[in-house]
Each structure stands twice: as structure tokens, then as C-alpha cells.
Scaffold this active site. Structure first.
Site, PDB file in Angstrom:
ATOM      1  N   ASP A 142       0.833  -1.201   0.000  1.00  0.00           N
ATOM      2  CA  ASP A 142       0.000   0.000   0.000  1.00  0.00           C
ATOM      3  C   ASP A 142       0.871   1.256   0.000  1.00  0.00           C
ATOM      4  O   ASP A 142       0.555   2.251  -0.660  1.00  0.00           O
ATOM      5  CB  ASP A 142      -0.883   0.046   1.255  1.00  0.00           C
ATOM      6  CG  ASP A 142      -1.732  -1.186   1.460  1.00  0.00           C
ATOM      7  OD1 ASP A 142      -1.297  -2.283   1.057  1.00  0.00           O
ATOM      8  OD2 ASP A 142      -2.809  -1.072   2.058  1.00  0.00           O
ATOM      9  N   GLU A 156      -5.816 -11.320  -4.535  1.00  0.00           N
ATOM     10  CA  GLU A 156      -5.603 -12.321  -3.490  1.00  0.00           C
ATOM     11  C   GLU A 156      -6.700 -13.381  -3.442  1.00  0.00           C
ATOM     12  O   GLU A 156      -6.691 -14.232  -2.556  1.00  0.00           O
ATOM     13  CB  GLU A 156      -5.450 -11.612  -2.145  1.00  0.00           C
ATOM     14  CG  GLU A 156      -4.168 -10.803  -2.079  1.00  0.00           C
ATOM     15  CD  GLU A 156      -4.101  -9.853  -0.890  1.00  0.00           C
ATOM     16  OE1 GLU A 156      -2.980  -9.479  -0.508  1.00  0.00           O
ATOM     17  OE2 GLU A 156      -5.162  -9.480  -0.364  1.00  0.00           O
ATOM     18  N   LYS A 205     -10.416  -9.983  -6.981  1.00  0.00           N
ATOM     19  CA  LYS A 205     -10.634  -9.182  -5.776  1.00  0.00           C
ATOM     20  C   LYS A 205     -10.422  -7.700  -6.043  1.00  0.00           C
ATOM     21  O   LYS A 205     -11.206  -6.851  -5.615  1.00  0.00           O
ATOM     22  CB  LYS A 205      -9.684  -9.645  -4.674  1.00  0.00           C
ATOM     23  CG  LYS A 205      -9.789  -8.846  -3.380  1.00  0.00           C
ATOM     24  CD  LYS A 205      -8.777  -9.333  -2.350  1.00  0.00           C
ATOM     25  CE  LYS A 205      -8.872  -8.522  -1.056  1.00  0.00           C
ATOM     26  NZ  LYS A 205      -7.875  -8.951  -0.049  1.00  0.00           N
ATOM     27  N   GLN A 206      -9.343  -7.361  -6.750  1.00  0.00           N
ATOM     28  CA  GLN A 206      -8.939  -5.969  -6.919  1.00  0.00           C
ATOM     29  C   GLN A 206      -8.106  -5.843  -8.185  1.00  0.00           C
ATOM     30  O   GLN A 206      -7.756  -6.834  -8.819  1.00  0.00           O
ATOM     31  CB  GLN A 206      -8.121  -5.504  -5.724  1.00  0.00           C
ATOM     32  CG  GLN A 206      -6.780  -6.230  -5.581  1.00  0.00           C
ATOM     33  CD  GLN A 206      -6.154  -6.054  -4.222  1.00  0.00           C
ATOM     34  OE1 GLN A 206      -6.610  -6.632  -3.256  1.00  0.00           O
ATOM     35  NE2 GLN A 206      -5.102  -5.258  -4.153  1.00  0.00           N
TER      36      GLN A 206
END
Length: 792
Positions: free
Chosen positions: A358, A500, A610-611
Site C-alpha cells: 500500500d 488475493e 478481488k482488486q
């Protein structure tokens, strides 16, 4: 209820408020209204206690392991904020009596938390309460509080138990040994503690000051101590219209403070120094200290960043200020190069204060463009983590530096927990594989070093830290690659990519491309140094590493866009997985609803993401020397966005900003704006439980990212600043400040024009394929043509 419209006049779009109290939903305001200065973060729990509260104070870098079978985490430090208040001998709580005119608010401009209300006791006695507090940006060890009480109707007895409570835990885990408690000069309370495993010593001090109807008073106090706790009890009698004011000033110091290390100070000296400091603060008092704090916020933050948006929706301006507020609150103080930024910053116990990728991909860009000194400090934190990264590589049979998925104190190495949430099918704990096989973080850090060097031109950092980080991560990837004899290529097996929901996959596109970038970057830097400073290059003792990087990079498998539709396979199996109807989860009221129907193994076998994963490649690598790679062309980006976005649940707060930037690049302005708003609403939305474990630091960085890189069109491209803005129709104008290679710039953007002002330096930038140069002046460009240039 959270309310963003209470600010008026000079405070319009500066106030985050809660206008109704509920003891069942405390976490939202506690987290989003947290106070901090990078040295410490204070969760904004109410003064009076409630069962559902989470009362947290975290001191950056003070990691400790509570038990041998646990991982290190930021310990929940002693609490100053709880006040045990009694009215006519009965415990005060908003769960009793009647409350009116309630408002709890964070003023983003002044970084002060206030709470006020009129309370009628069960005995029908009316009192006006106002609570105020701030964590000083001017004095990084200081927490200041003020309580104001006025009797509106009857004679009333009111008492406070106030002191230092060292009985705090992290969800039940105690991190501190029993320490020493004392009260000095009848007024100054001090608690000393030491962490149980890391031996970090901390000293907490507090002092109270009272005024009765505006006049200073020194009431006689009862003194008391318990295990890990020391406090004083004060009692007053108020007649109607009497006003009582209590100031409480508190400080925190640790053995990891800069002053301790620089002066070889022992702990007893630190205790004495901290008391003397508190006495100086007491002489000034809350109001003077607050003015100094407000000036620091103005000079260091609001004057420098100066972010303005004219939007159809006032919320957008507030959200951007909210982003800047929290990015400042999580920024480590100057000189503290061993401190990082946790995924929840210091607003809650979530993720244990650990630093993830992040930082590099979603938080650091703000600092690189807005505060390069802070960016350098955060990258130096990663440099100090090389020892732990080398250790992890060696333990896994690799060379170089294999960065931890979760990092705490730099030398700690890998700190990811092994076990996580429940498996809804088996009922057992789920294993957290990220610390073992989510390895792209090493390349992510290499990208961040490259981004910093390109944007700032800081050669000193590269020579001191950067080149070594690049070379060591390249050594890791070189040793990590696996030779496929049948296909005569290198591959990367058994990893987790950014998505993930896909564990133990092979040739995750993001991981392979980023490893390739890392290897090519090391190769380029080695060649540059060989030509420019061969003697310095020799200090790295690379041997044949450069040749190895070049050979392996050329033979590393990079998933190609399919000829039929230009889709880059996310990994070897993703495109062969069965599809399901994802509408239920795309429209979910809260994240991770898919786990109510499937466990991790089942999700692993479904075509769902997921992303941002493959799409993240375009966002990152098109800013690098790989931008001309046909595999990353605009056409390929367009097709992959159309394919992957409907399959992406955005179940990570990291995802929306990336999708917003890409959507805006592709001309899907309405979608980009919608994604921007959703990113803002991760913490600022109406749902009252989204931030219980703390704010989402990456998403807060993403608010700035989607505005500046998306709508503002700011990117770097091989040492060239590019500005290609595309405002959403909801915005009429935006203005913000950035730094480019030592020159401060202000950008003003409308739908018709771009105005760039350079201060104390020169800048060359590209807009719409054309190059412009200004020095200590401004230029305004409209529809690809220059309007005027003014020199200062």
C-alpha cells in the site's frame, strides 16, 4: 449519522461531523476523526466509556510481540482520554437521561476534535458539555484536551477521575510490563512502562488545570493508583450558570525517540526531560498551544498543498481535504527514517500497524509529488529493511532481498500472521499465504525507488540507498525465476498476485511483468553507473549479475495479449476458470460478501478478481521505459479494462482508485467519477461499520491519486512531466500543487484550459503531445494552443 454539510462560511467543506449519538456504532467516528502527527495516532473515542468503544493510542515504530506464537504489532499505549465523570454521584453516560444538540466534529483545517451537547440527567438537571482535543503538529509529543461544563438549571455535584491508564491491550494482548507510577508536585502524573519483548521504554505524563467561572482554581484532589494505572479525582459543585473548565495536557516519549539516540540519553534522563517539557506546555495552556498547532497545519499543509475543486457536489472538496488531512497525520516526523505507514495508519488495530505494498503504490506517490522529503524518509525506511529482506530471501533459498509482505520495525523481517479468518466450509482457520508467496512487493518497492528518482532527480538518495535496493531486489528475482526446459523460458510459479482471490497460481501477469521491469531497471542503472561512475559501481560487487539480469529478463515469460481479443491472461489458468453471475457481489452492501457463499479454495476456482491486478500493470508501467511495449498499448489497455472490470469486486480498498484513473484515461469520464466517489466513500460513506478497525490508508491516498493522476492527468514518463487533464463533467475547476525535480508548481485546470505556474525554478512538461518550458513564471494553454506566458 455522519454529516458533511455542517461547515459554513470559512469552514465550508472542512467539517466531518456526527450529529446523532449511538453507543452501538462508535467505530466510524473514532477512526475517521482520529488525530495524529506521524509520531503518534490517537483514535477519537469519547471521554466517557462505552462497551463497544476502541480506545487506541499508537506510537509509531514501537513494535512488540506479546507472545511467542504471535507476530509483532504496534502496542496500544496508555490512555489519557477516558474521564470517569459522575453527576450527583451517578456515572455519567449518554445512554441515560436525554441528549439534545449533539455534535461531534473533526475540523480538518485546525485538526481539532470537538464534541458538545446539552444533557438532562435522570434527575432532570440540565448540563451543557463541550469536549475538545488535538494532537499537536507543532509539538509532536503533546496531546491536549479541554472539558467545559455549565449548569443550565440546578445545583449539581460533578466529579472527574482523570489520569493515565496503562491497562490497555490489543484485543486482549498485553504488551507492557508493570511500570513505575508517581505523582510529582501534587499535580504531575507520570507512568513509565516497557514493552515485554522489544524493550521499548515509554514515559507518559499528564497535568490538569482548572478554571471556575473564568478564574484559575487549584482544587484538592484525591490520588490513587492501581496496577498499571494512576489518577486523580476532582469534585466540584455548580450552581445554575456556573462554568467549569478543565485542561488536560499530556505527553508521550519513548526510548526510540530521536533525542534519546542523538544524545545517548538514559531513561531516567528522558523521564525528567519529559516532565520539564510538560511544565513548559502548562505555562502556555491549551489555547496558546492550539494556536501554534493551527499555524503548523496552515504553514506545513494547507498553504503548501492548496487543493481546490469547484464541483457540483461539495462532498468532493471535503473528501480531498480529508485525504490530505490523513496523509499528513500518518506522515512520520522529519528525521524518523525507521518509521513507515501502516495499512490503517495509526487509527485502529487492523493489520497490527504493519506496512504493506500500500505504501509504495498508493500512498507514496502523494509524498513524491507533494513532499519529497517525506517520500525520501519513507523509502529510507525500506532501505533499513534490506537486512530483513535479505534474511527472508536466504531462508527461502534465494539471493538478494526478498521484501516482507508485511513489515514492522525494519530489522524484524516478515511479520505477516500465519492464520486468519474462518473457513466457512470447514470451520477451521484459513492460512494466510501472503507472507509466503505474495512476492511482487519487491518489484513494487523497486518501482517506487524509480518513480522517486524520476520525479525528484535525487541522485544523493540513489547513491546512498536507491541503487542498492534496485540491485538487491533484482538479485532476488534472478534467483527466483524457474526454467521451463520444454518451453525454453523462465517462469514464476506458485505465487499470489495483487488479486488475493487467486492463490498458488503460476505466471501471474502482474508479478512476471514487474519482475521483468525490476531486472531491466537494475540492468539500466548498472550500465549508467558503468559509464558515469565505474568506481562507485564496483562497491556493489555485482560480478556477472548484470549479464545474468539481461539474459534472464530476455527469456522471462510475459503473458501476451491474446490475438483474438487482446486480453492478457491474469495467470496460467484464470481464463479457463468457470464464470458465475457476479451481480450479487458487484452490488454488495459491504465488501467480501462472496465469502458468505464460498471459501478461499472455491473462490480460487472462479473467474472473479478481488482488486486491480492485470490492469495495475498499465497504470504503473506506462510511466516507465516500457511504455512503448506493444503489449501495454492503449488498445490492449482498453480491451483488458472492459474484460476485467466486470469481474472485479473491488473487495480491497486499493482497487477503486486504479480503476478510476484507467477509466478516465480511456475517456469513460462518468465511470471514472463514479469510481472516485466510491473510493471517497470507503471511509466517508454512510455505512457505519466500514472503518471499525481503522481508516483505509491506501484508499485515502487513492482519493488524491484519482484526482491528480486521473482527472489532473499528471504522470511522469522517463524524467518528463506529462499533464493531460480530463475533468469530469461534475467539476468546473481544480487547482493543486506538486513538486517536479525541485521546482514547486501550481496547476489550475478547467474544461477549457490548463495553467501551470512555476516558482523558484524551471520546468519542462508535455501536454497533448506538445512540449512547453517555463521558468519562474506561468503559462496557460487552451485546446492545445498557448494563450500567454507571464514571468514573475
Amino acid at each position: 449519522m455522519i454529516n458533511y454539510s455542517v461547515g459554513t462560511g470559512d469552514l465550508k467543506n472542512w467539517i466531518v461531523a456526527e450529529t446523532d449519538f449511538s453507543a452501538d456504532v462508535l467505530g466510524k467516528s473514532e477512526a475517521i476523526m482520529m488525530l495524529g502527527n506521524g509520531y503518534m495516532g490517537l483514535r477519537s473515542a469519547t471521554e466517557e466509556p462505552y462497551i463497544q468503544e476502541k480506545r487506541n493510542l499508537f506510537i509509531n515504530g514501537t513494535f512488540n510481540k506479546s507472545q511467542e506464537n504471535e507476530v509483532t504489532e504496534l502496542p496500544n499505549a496508555a490512555d489519557f482520554t477516558q474521564l470517569d465523570i459522575r453527576v450527583d454521584g451517578e456515572r455519567f453516560s449518554l445512554e441515560f437521561g436525554e441528549t439534545n444538540e449533539y455534535i461531534k466534529q473533526l475540523n480538518l483545517k485546525t485538526a481539532e476534535l470537538t464534541r458538545s451537547f446539552v444533557w438532562e440527567s435522570p434527575k432532570k438537571k440540565k448540563l451543557q458539555f463541550k469536549f475538545s482535543r488535538f494532537v499537536s503538529l507543532n509539538n509532536m509529543h503533546l496531546i491536549a484536551m479541554k472539558v467545559e461544563v455549565e449548569s443550565l438549571s440546578h445545583s449539581v455535584a460533578i466529579s472527574f477521575d482523570s489520569g493515565i491508564n496503562g491497562q490497555m491491550t490489543n484485543s486482549g494482548a498485553q504488551h507492557f510490563l508493570e511500570g513505575e507510577r508517581r505523582i510529582l508536585d501534587e499535580r504531575f502524573i507520570q507512568l513509565s512502562q516497557k514493552t515485554s519483548e522489544s524493550d521499548v521504554e515509554m514515559v507518559f505524563n499528564t497535568v490538569h488545570h482548572f478554571r471556575f467561572n473564568g478564574e484559575p482554581t487549584l482544587p484538592v484532589a484525591d490520588k490513587d493508583m492501581q496496577r498499571r494505572k494512576v489518577w486523580m479525582a476532582y469534585e466540584f459543585y455548580l450552581e445554575p450558570n456556573d462554568k467549569l473548565e478543565m485542561e488536560k495536557l499530556s505527553t508521550v516519549h519513548t526510548s526510540r525517540d530521536q533525542v534519546v539516540e542523538q544524545n545517548s540519553m538514559d531513561f531516567e534522563q528522558l523521564r525528567q526531560l519529559s516532565i520539564e517539557e510538560l511544565k513548559q506546555y502548562e505555562e502556555k495552556g491549551y489555547d496558546v498551544l492550539f494556536k501554534e498547532h493551527v499555524k503548523a497545519w496552515h504553514d506545513q499543509v494547507w498553504k503548501n498543498y492548496n487543493f481546490k475543486v469547484e464541483s457540483d457536489h461539495a462532498f468532493d472538496q471535503l473528501a480531498l481535504r480529508f485525504s490530505l488531512y490523513h496523509l499528513t497525520a500518518m506522515q512520520p516526523p522529519s528525521g524518523y527514517e525507521h518509521l513507515g505507514v501502516g495499512a490503517k495508519a495509526m487509527s485502529g488495530e487492523g493489520y497490527k500497524g504493519h506496512t504493506f505494498w500500500d505504501l509504495e503504490i498508493f500512498i507514496l506517490p502523494f509524498f513524491i509529488y507533494s513532499n519529497p522529503t517525506a517520500a525520501k524518509s519513507l523509502l529510507t525506511y525500506r532501505y533499513h529493511g534490506l537486512a530483513g529482506a535479505r534474511k527472508k530471501a536466504e531462508e527461502n533459498g534465494y539471493a538478494g532481498a526478498m521484501y516482507p509482505w508485511e513489515m514492522a520495525w525494519p530489522e524484524d523481517g516478515e511479520t505477516t500472521p500465519i492464520w486468519g479468518d474462518i473457513d466457512i466450509v470447514t470451520g477451521a482457520q484459513s492460512k494466510i499465504w501472503s507472507g509466503f508467496i505474495e512476492q511482487h512487493i519487491s518489484a513494487d518497492i523497486a518501482f517506487a525507488v524509480y518513480q522517486y528518482e524520476q520525479v525528484t532527480g535525487d541522485k544523493e538518495f540513489m547513491e546512498r540507498c536507491g541503487y542498492e535496493m534496485i540491485f538487491e531486489t533484482a538479485k532476488f528475482w534472478s534467483s527466483r525465476l524457474e526454467w521451463n526446459e520444454e518451453r525454453e523460458r523462465y517462469e514464476i510459479h506458485n505465487v499470489i498476485g495483487p488479486d488475493e482471490y487467486k492463490e498458488h497460481v503460476s505466471n501471474n501477469a502482474f508479478t512476471n511483468y514487474m519482475a521483468y521491469f525490476n531486472l531491466k531497471l537494475a540492468e539500466r542503472y548498472a550500465e549508467q553507473l558503468s559509464a558515469q561512475n565505474p568506481q562507485f559501481l564496483e562497491t556493489f560487487d555485482l560480478g556477472d549479475a548484470n549479464l545474468d539480469w539481461k539474459t534472464k529478463a530476455e527469456k522471462l515469460y510475459l503473458p501476451e495479449p491474446r490475438t483474438t481479443d487482446l486480453i492478457i491472461p491474469q495467470d496460467d489458468t484464470y481464463l479457463q476458470l468457470p464464470e458465475i453471475d457476479l451481480a450479487k457481489y458487484k452490488n454488495q452492501s459491504k465488501v467480501r460478501m462472496i465469502y458468505r457463499d464460498y471459501n478461499s479454495e472455491q473462490i480460487n476456482g472462479i473467474q472473479v478478481t478481488k482488486q486491480a491486478d492485470t490492469l495495475l500493470l498499465f497504470y504503473l508501467l506506462e510511466q516507465t521505459f516500457l511504455q512503448q511495449d506493444s503489449r501495454l498499448s492503449s488498445a490492449v489497455k482498453q480491451e483488458n479494462y472492459q474484460f476485467y472490470e466486470p469481474r472485479t469486486l473491488h473487495d480491497s480498498s486499493l482497487s477503486l482508485a486504479v480503476h478510476a484513473v484507467i477509466a478516465n484515461d480511456l475517456g469513460e469520464s462518468d465511470t471514472a467519477y463514479s469510481l472516485f466517489r466510491k473510493a471517497c466513500e470507503i471511509d466517508l460513506g454512510e455505512q457505519m461499520n466500514t472503518s471499525d478497525d481503522g481508516i483505509h490508508a491506501a484508499a485515502i491516498g487513492g482519493i488524491w491519486t484519482s484526482a491528480v493522476f486521473g482527472f489532473g492527468g499528471v504522470r511522469f514518463s522517463e524524467s518528463t512531466l506529462q499533464i493531460n487533464p480530463r475533468l469530469p463533467k461534475q467539476w468546473r475547476r481544480m487547482q493543486f500543487a506538486i513538486c517536479w525535480q525541485g521546482t514547486a508548481l501550481t496547476l489550475e485546470i478547467t474544461h477549457q484550459s490548463l495553467k501551470v505556474t512555476a516558482y523558484d525554478g524551471a520546468v519542462t512538461f508535455e501536454t497533448d503531445g506538445k512540449t512547453y518550458h517555463i521558468q519562474n513564471g506561468e503559462i496557460e494553454i487552451q485546446i492545445g494552443r498557448e494563450i500567454e506566458i507571464n514571468s514573475h
